[in-house]
Every structure is written in C-alpha cells, then in structure tokens.
Design a protein around this motif. Structure first.
Motif, PDB file in Angstrom:
ATOM      1  N   GLU A   6      42.011  40.129  41.581  1.00 30.73           N
ATOM      2  CA  GLU A   6      43.349  39.906  41.211  1.00 30.73           C
ATOM      3  C   GLU A   6      43.929  39.267  42.504  1.00 30.73           C
ATOM      4  OE1 GLU A   6      47.863  41.421  39.609  1.00 30.73           O
ATOM      5  OE2 GLU A   6      45.856  42.539  39.153  1.00 30.73           O
ATOM      6  N   LYS A   7      44.391  38.052  42.240  1.00 28.36           N
ATOM      7  CA  LYS A   7      44.828  37.371  43.766  1.00 28.36           C
ATOM      8  C   LYS A   7      46.146  38.002  44.388  1.00 28.36           C
ATOM      9  CE  LYS A   7      42.580  33.336  42.784  1.00 28.36           C
ATOM     10  NZ  LYS A   7      41.768  33.745  41.726  1.00 28.36           N
ATOM     11  N   PRO A   8      46.159  38.220  45.641  1.00 27.22           N
ATOM     12  CA  PRO A   8      47.376  39.103  46.126  1.00 27.22           C
ATOM     13  C   PRO A   8      48.675  38.139  45.983  1.00 27.22           C
ATOM     14  CG  PRO A   8      45.874  38.281  47.961  1.00 27.22           C
ATOM     15  CD  PRO A   8      45.174  38.134  46.776  1.00 27.22           C
ATOM     16  N   ALA A   9      49.691  38.910  45.916  1.00 31.33           N
ATOM     17  CA  ALA A   9      51.007  38.049  45.990  1.00 31.33           C
ATOM     18  C   ALA A   9      51.272  37.589  47.315  1.00 31.33           C
ATOM     19  CB  ALA A   9      52.243  39.344  45.850  1.00 31.33           C
ATOM     20  N   VAL A  10      51.993  36.300  47.404  1.00 23.69           N
ATOM     21  CA  VAL A  10      52.051  35.584  48.861  1.00 23.69           C
ATOM     22  C   VAL A  10      52.508  36.329  49.946  1.00 23.69           C
ATOM     23  CG1 VAL A  10      54.008  34.353  48.352  1.00 23.69           C
ATOM     24  CG2 VAL A  10      52.123  33.411  49.769  1.00 23.69           C
ATOM     25  N   GLU A  11      53.506  37.210  49.543  1.00 22.27           N
ATOM     26  CA  GLU A  11      54.356  37.959  50.713  1.00 22.27           C
ATOM     27  C   GLU A  11      53.603  38.924  51.152  1.00 22.27           C
ATOM     28  OE1 GLU A  11      55.640  38.702  46.331  1.00 22.27           O
ATOM     29  OE2 GLU A  11      55.504  37.107  47.475  1.00 22.27           O
ATOM     30  N   SER A  12      52.324  39.549  50.551  1.00 21.99           N
ATOM     31  CA  SER A  12      51.794  40.569  51.057  1.00 21.99           C
ATOM     32  C   SER A  12      50.369  40.018  51.608  1.00 21.99           C
ATOM     33  CB  SER A  12      51.316  41.618  49.778  1.00 21.99           C
ATOM     34  OG  SER A  12      50.383  41.036  49.037  1.00 21.99           O
ATOM     35  N   LEU A  13      50.272  38.716  51.928  1.00 23.84           N
ATOM     36  CA  LEU A  13      48.918  38.275  52.365  1.00 23.84           C
ATOM     37  C   LEU A  13      48.728  38.739  53.794  1.00 23.84           C
ATOM     38  CD1 LEU A  13      48.878  34.508  51.252  1.00 23.84           C
ATOM     39  CD2 LEU A  13      47.675  36.449  50.376  1.00 23.84           C
ATOM     40  N   LEU A  32      38.434  29.176  60.975  1.00 25.14           N
ATOM     41  CA  LEU A  32      38.991  27.846  60.911  1.00 25.14           C
ATOM     42  C   LEU A  32      39.688  28.175  59.385  1.00 25.14           C
ATOM     43  CD1 LEU A  32      36.237  25.184  59.498  1.00 25.14           C
ATOM     44  CD2 LEU A  32      35.710  27.802  59.945  1.00 25.14           C
ATOM     45  N   LYS A  33      40.349  27.049  58.948  1.00 23.24           N
ATOM     46  CA  LYS A  33      41.414  27.102  57.833  1.00 23.24           C
ATOM     47  C   LYS A  33      40.984  26.044  56.575  1.00 23.24           C
ATOM     48  CE  LYS A  33      45.100  29.896  59.626  1.00 23.24           C
ATOM     49  NZ  LYS A  33      46.465  29.428  60.333  1.00 23.24           N
ATOM     50  N   ALA A  34      41.066  26.335  55.434  1.00 27.03           N
ATOM     51  CA  ALA A  34      41.300  25.362  54.456  1.00 27.03           C
ATOM     52  C   ALA A  34      42.560  25.425  53.984  1.00 27.03           C
ATOM     53  CB  ALA A  34      40.399  25.806  53.186  1.00 27.03           C
ATOM     54  N   TYR A  35      43.383  24.137  53.660  1.00 24.43           N
ATOM     55  CA  TYR A  35      44.461  23.956  53.416  1.00 24.43           C
ATOM     56  C   TYR A  35      44.780  23.485  52.236  1.00 24.43           C
ATOM     57  CZ  TYR A  35      45.041  24.473  58.530  1.00 24.43           C
ATOM     58  OH  TYR A  35      44.852  24.854  59.868  1.00 24.43           O
ATOM     59  N   TRP A  51      42.068  30.357  45.328  1.00 20.72           N
ATOM     60  CA  TRP A  51      42.528  31.432  46.196  1.00 20.72           C
ATOM     61  C   TRP A  51      43.301  30.851  47.467  1.00 20.72           C
ATOM     62  CZ3 TRP A  51      42.062  36.762  46.384  1.00 20.72           C
ATOM     63  CH2 TRP A  51      41.284  37.142  45.703  1.00 20.72           C
ATOM     64  N   ILE A  52      43.341  29.489  47.485  1.00 16.44           N
ATOM     65  CA  ILE A  52      44.087  28.671  48.471  1.00 16.44           C
ATOM     66  C   ILE A  52      45.478  28.915  48.117  1.00 16.44           C
ATOM     67  CG2 ILE A  52      44.620  26.723  50.293  1.00 16.44           C
ATOM     68  CD1 ILE A  52      41.739  25.776  49.058  1.00 16.44           C
ATOM     69  N   PRO A  53      46.333  29.774  49.096  1.00 20.29           N
ATOM     70  CA  PRO A  53      47.847  29.780  48.651  1.00 20.29           C
ATOM     71  C   PRO A  53      48.419  28.300  49.062  1.00 20.29           C
ATOM     72  CG  PRO A  53      47.234  31.106  50.823  1.00 20.29           C
ATOM     73  CD  PRO A  53      46.121  30.404  50.243  1.00 20.29           C
ATOM     74  N   ASN A  54      49.573  28.278  48.137  1.00 16.41           N
ATOM     75  CA  ASN A  54      50.349  26.860  48.361  1.00 16.41           C
ATOM     76  C   ASN A  54      51.488  26.853  49.314  1.00 16.41           C
ATOM     77  OD1 ASN A  54      49.291  25.009  46.412  1.00 16.41           O
ATOM     78  ND2 ASN A  54      49.883  26.589  44.646  1.00 16.41           N
ATOM     79  N   ILE A 108      33.064  34.592  54.999  1.00 16.30           N
ATOM     80  CA  ILE A 108      33.921  35.146  54.276  1.00 16.30           C
ATOM     81  C   ILE A 108      35.512  34.672  54.058  1.00 16.30           C
ATOM     82  CG2 ILE A 108      32.770  37.533  54.468  1.00 16.30           C
ATOM     83  CD1 ILE A 108      34.739  38.497  56.328  1.00 16.30           C
ATOM     84  N   LEU A 109      35.804  34.670  53.231  1.00 10.86           N
ATOM     85  CA  LEU A 109      37.113  33.806  53.088  1.00 10.86           C
ATOM     86  C   LEU A 109      38.497  34.836  52.702  1.00 10.86           C
ATOM     87  CD1 LEU A 109      36.136  31.090  50.536  1.00 10.86           C
ATOM     88  CD2 LEU A 109      35.902  31.051  52.959  1.00 10.86           C
ATOM     89  N   SER A 110      39.592  34.456  53.657  1.00 10.74           N
ATOM     90  CA  SER A 110      40.624  35.528  53.579  1.00 10.74           C
ATOM     91  C   SER A 110      41.901  34.549  53.442  1.00 10.74           C
ATOM     92  CB  SER A 110      40.702  36.354  54.490  1.00 10.74           C
ATOM     93  OG  SER A 110      41.993  37.060  54.684  1.00 10.74           O
ATOM     94  N   PRO A 111      42.722  34.725  52.137  1.00 12.45           N
ATOM     95  CA  PRO A 111      43.905  33.855  51.954  1.00 12.45           C
ATOM     96  C   PRO A 111      45.012  34.371  52.827  1.00 12.45           C
ATOM     97  CG  PRO A 111      43.553  35.163  50.016  1.00 12.45           C
ATOM     98  CD  PRO A 111      42.574  35.359  50.997  1.00 12.45           C
ATOM     99  N   VAL A 112      45.555  33.718  53.871  1.00 14.23           N
ATOM    100  CA  VAL A 112      46.409  34.335  55.029  1.00 14.23           C
ATOM    101  C   VAL A 112      47.731  33.561  54.844  1.00 14.23           C
ATOM    102  CG1 VAL A 112      44.561  34.877  56.337  1.00 14.23           C
ATOM    103  CG2 VAL A 112      45.574  32.716  56.749  1.00 14.23           C
ATOM    104  N   GLY A 113      48.705  34.479  55.269  1.00 17.06           N
ATOM    105  CA  GLY A 113      49.947  33.950  55.528  1.00 17.06           C
ATOM    106  C   GLY A 113      50.051  33.515  57.093  1.00 17.06           C
ATOM    107  N   SER A 114      50.993  33.389  57.599  1.00 13.97           N
ATOM    108  CA  SER A 114      51.053  32.859  59.137  1.00 13.97           C
ATOM    109  C   SER A 114      50.767  34.153  59.969  1.00 13.97           C
ATOM    110  CB  SER A 114      52.411  32.277  59.490  1.00 13.97           C
ATOM    111  OG  SER A 114      53.352  33.203  59.393  1.00 13.97           O
TER     112      SER A 114
END
Lengths: 357, 357
Positions: B15-22, B73-76, B126-129, B161-167
């Motif tokens: 399950e993909k995590p909520a954006v505020e918990s990234l 590095l990052k994917a946007y 998985w890339i957050p918006n 490995i890939l990790s969806p991240v906040g700032s």
C-alpha cells in the motif's frame, strides 16, 4: 551486571579446514555471538547462535553511511592445552572508543568480554595447534536501521565471529617491503583515523593496490596535513630503531593505537631498552638511514605480531635494511617474547594473558 | 552493448503511504534493481526483482571494511503527468568515479542508466504528485565477498532502490541554521572526500550531533589541513553572495562535486550573474559579513535543491542573514528555476531533464 547469554544450539557442525588451507578470515566456526540495540531496550538479547547469514534491509544504514566499527584479537592454544586470550579488555575498551566517535551507543564492556570468553570456550576445538596459527576473534557493530536519512542509527547489531587463521603474511618473520605513500592520505586529526571503523579501510585500498603493483607488500602512511610525519602501516603500527633507541609515532588522533604497539612499548620499558613515542618525519628516517643509524624497522599488529621491514621505498629512494632477518634483532626478541607469552611458553611478567576455562 | 534486464514479478504490491507521512528514505517501492559482480563474469545478471531483504554473510567485506559507494537522484512527476529525471548521467558518471577511488570495478554507465529508467518506469505510480515531493532513487554498490583480509573485494552487488519522499528539510525554503565546525574534520586532499562513499557519512555524524545539540541544523566543514577554508555543508555544497558576486568553494579533492552545485553554476552563468569557484576562508566570509557585503548564503543538494542559510555560527560569532526569506534573492530565483525545470513547469534551456516513457 552481566546479562545472561542465551545459547541456541547448532544441529550440524562443519568440518574443520586443514591447517595448510587456513589463510586469514576465510573459514568461520559453528557459532557466532549476536546482540541487538534499539533506543527503547538499549543493548539487549545477547545470544550465541549457529553461524548463519545476516538478513538486512537494502536500506540498512551500514550499507549507505558506513556506521560500522570492529575489533580483532586472537585466542591461542598453549602447548599445555590451555586457551589464552591476549589483553582482550584493551580491544573491548577500544571498541567503545570507536563507538563514541562514530555516534554508536556505548556497550557494556563486561558483557562483550563475557561473550568473547563464552564463545571461544564453546568453540575451543576450532583453535588450531600449529605454530603461528590461532583463532581470530572479530567483534563488530553495524547500523541496521532502515533509513536513508543521514543521522546516527537507532538500531544496531553487535556480532562476534571466529575464524581459525594461519599467519597473516605467511612465514611470520619474513621481512616485508613497505612503500611510503605520498599521494593518498589515510587520516587526519579531527577525523576517524584513531578508530577501527570500516571507512578507514575502504579509503586505504587504492594506495595498497598501487604499492602492490610496484612490488611492495604494504603502505607506510604519512600525515595528512604536512605530508611528512610517519603515521602507520596498512595494518600495523611502525617502529624504528635508530642509533640504539626505539621510536614510534606518538598517538595524535589519526593513528590507530594498536594493542601490540602498546605491548611492545611496555616490554621494551620492562627490558630497559630506550623507547620513545615521537613525532618523526620521513626525512629524519632517511637522514638516519644515510648516516647508517637506521638499525631496524618493524611493524606491530594483532595479525602478524611483529613484521620486520626489509625495504622502505620512498619516491625514488630505496632504503634497504639487510639485518631484518638477523636472529639478534629487537624485532626478533619482541616476536619471541610476545608469541611466547601469547602461547603460554614463557613467563607473563606484565600479566597480559587471560585463560579461558 | 546493453545487457537485457530480467524482470521478476512481485506477487503482492504494498500500500502506498500517505503523502504527509513520506519523510525521507523511510518507505520503499515494490521493486528493486540488482546486478552482481565477480572476477570471472564481471558485472552480470542485471535484474529487477521484488523489493526484499538482502542475505549477507556476517563476514561480508562491506560490513568490516566499508567498500561501499552510492548515488542519490530523483524522479519528478510533471504537472502534465510526464516523468522526468534530472541529469541522471551525471550521477552515474560520479558513481564510477567513486568506484575508481574505492577500488570497486567500473560499471557500464549505460546499463545503470537503463536500469534507472526501467525501474522508474515500472514504479511510476509511486511518484508522489504534491509540491516538493519526488521519487528518490538510490543506486549503491557494496562489497559482498566473505573475507576478513583487507583487500579490494572480488564480489559486489549493485542495487537500486526507490523511495517516495517529501522534502528533506520540511518546508523547503525555510532558512537553515549552520554551525562552522572547527574541531572535527570531514575530509582531506588525498582522501575520499570527493566521492560518495559510506565512510564519509559515518565520519560526519559526531559533528552533526554536536551542531544539533547547539540548536543548529547542519555543519559547515572547514578544510582538514589549514582548518580555515570553506568546504561544504553536511549534505550540501555551499554558495555565498558577496557584494553582488556568487562564489562557491572550488573542487579540490576533498569536496563532493554536487550535481545541483554544477547546475547552479551553469544557471548563474546562463543568466550572466557573476559566479566564481574560489578558495575562500571563513575569515573572509566573516570580513564580508562585518562590512555588510555578505548578501546571501545558501546550500545546494539533490535532497533540498536550494536551502537558504539564515544563520551561520562560528565559535562565539553569530552571522545573521535576515534576507534569507526574501522573495527576490538569488537563492529563491535558483530554487524556482531548478524546481521549475525538474517539474517540467518551465523551459529547460540547458537540456537537463530526461523524460521516461
């Protein structure tokens, strides 16, 4: 207060390798010691378990940010069958010193000493008998937390593994050839050179490769600031006998304080041989060599105990030390004394051995 | 010649995590890329497999001698739905440069670029918006050989490995407080400071802890030789705007050459803003501050893109930079331009983005 060490029995035992195939750190025994850390429980659940692969998250911090420290010491089989450790409390204290610099939580030194003793006792049949062999003991701590943020980890594992070893350099008193490295730097004051942390070794490989390509066995590091003061050899501390006096670089924050180094200094003092910890440059060494006053050079370390240096290469200069194979050198006398004590063959005047029973 | 990347399908998706918990580097996607190295086959068997724990021998060399390098590095996700990478070839080239210094065998950069593209394409859901979020890409190489001898390993794994991240720092343009470290040293010429190797980060933790205890966010490192020239910040390069001109420490062998650093220099040149790579001391920075000429200080890095510095602490001196939150700073202009390019919102004049389709 010691924690009770749980023992989880191995169903199957491995076949022990032939002594001539031992090498260094290639074979491992049937058991290992493991203890975990998390912020809530501290260091907990000390246990001896069958030697088995580790399961780590790909994001385990040790794989990315190198928070890892280790130690190396040996258990020896005495001629009379006793099992002896050599100053193990020094290694455990140094492990904690490495932890402090690497932001790893302090361990209870008594627990680790106790773990070493119980593990070696359980595995004593793995200690080889032959001259120059021993059971190498490798305690190490790694950051296991899954996180890519750069911060001290909140989860660690301390493990102790055992490896029956031959002598590190083959025939122990065969002189080694050392190259004085003047391009790469190992460590600098303010850094982590005085600790046994993983990154110090990774950083040293390139210079070691370069030295080997030039036909040398190991590298002699110079200081990282002025690039002229002697620091240490790849896996050893270094001593020089100049005009009757033994000198070794003094600990300055970038040199590893070896247990064998300390033992050599103490033994020389006990023998009333002049010995000093000094700041000494490669130019001073070369000057002594040119004057015919550089009488001996030798390395000290747990792996090789004492390694006489037969040749020191520095830029285009080659300093030859033809007496490195003589039977009456200080290096030979130290080697005989230290291995005599370690193997219980001689008196132990400074009370360095600890019998495991 | 590209090798074909095998795909081993995952049975279950997370399950993909909520954006505020990234957060940063806490959550990982369903797949990872793996490739092995041994001396006989070279780098071989590139594959995308379900994300799963690693099985390593306790004697795996990375755990003891720290032979490990990585990239970030990052994917946007662009507003129009496109998936963009930012200068990924720079990261892959730097990975090989790190490998060379750490005695790790060179990789085929095309294979790694291809692996990044295929893995991100597969995991694009998985890339957050949300503004400031992205999919962080972590390629890394570790020495997996079982051996306690200190030598370059003969076996490695390259993983991505890939990790969806906040700032990274929370609200991106919140000014950070930086402490000028004058006790600990990060790196020295002749060492490994210019590489992304694990040990550099382990060595930095103590100073970071000290800075945080004093209420600062990060450390500004001085050079390890003279202890006065500016090097870099904990996880960023550093820029100063002094009297209308932007300066940054020039690459000297102990500073990491950041991709964002290079991009900032190029953008400023493209805009005809004066920018120079210099050797600059902390005394010169303080002198400029006292004269009222220190107009801006900002960090650059993949994680935070641009971080304005609001305060610089050095010994007992506090340099305040009250304009760090102004909307018309160079830092803000760079942040808007870089994130605009990365998110496909603006023109890409230097052709830095690579669309994954």
């Amino acid at each position: 207060m010691n924690q009770v060490i749980e023992l989880i029995k191995a169903d199957v035992k491995k076949e022990k390798p032939a002594v001539e195939s031992l090498g260094f750190g290639k074979h491992f025994t049937d058991y290992m010691f493991v203890m975990d850390y998390n912020d809530e429980d501290g260091w907990h659940h000390p246990r001896i378990t069958p030697y088995a692969p580790l399961v780590l998250e790909p994001s385990a911090m040790v794989l990315h940010y190198g928070q890892a420290v280790f130690e190396g010491l040996k258990a020896y089989r005495a001629k009379d069958g006793r099992v002896l450790l050599f100053r193990p409390e020094k290694n455990v204290a140094r492990l904690n010193m490495s932890c402090a610099r690497l932001s790893i939580p302090q361990i209870d030194e008594d627990v680790v000493l106790d773990a070493i003793k119980q593990l070696v006792e359980l595995e004593k049949d793995w200690i080889p008998n032959e001259e120059g062999t021993s059971l190498y003991i490798r305690p190490f701590i790694i950051a296991t937390e899954s996180s890519l943020g750069v911060h001290p980890a909140h989860e660690y594992k301390l493990m102790i593994i055992l490896s029956p070893v031959g002598s590190y350099y083959g025939d122990q008193l065969k002189p080694v050839r050392i190259y004085v490295e003047d391009e790469y730097v190992r460590a600098v004051p303010g850094g982590v050179g005085f600790t046994k942390t993983a990154g110090n070794y990774a950083a040293s490989l390139k210079a070691q490769e370069k030295a080997e390509q030039m036909g040398y066995d190991q590298v002699l590091w110079l200081d990282g600031v002025e690039r002229k003061y002697i620091e240490e050899v790849g896996s050893m501390n270094i001593f020089f006998k100049i005009n009757g006096e033994v000198v070794t670089p003094k600990l300055n924050g970038s040199i590893l304080g070896g247990v064998t180094r300390d033992s050599v200094i103490q033994l020389l003092q006990y023998w009333n041989v002049p010995v000093r910890e000094v700041r000494i440059s490669i130019d001073e060494i070369y000057e002594a060599y040119q004057k015919g006053q550089l009488e001996e050079v030798f390395g000290t370390g747990t792996a090789a105990v004492i390694s006489p240096v037969g040749e020191l290469g520095w830029k285009d200069i080659i300093m030859e030390l033809p007496n490195a194979e003589d039977p009456d050198t200080i290096a030979k006398r130290l080697y005989d004394a230290l291995t005599g004590i370690q193997l219980g063959k001689t008196e132990d005047p400074l009370n360095w051995t600890l019998e495991i029973k």
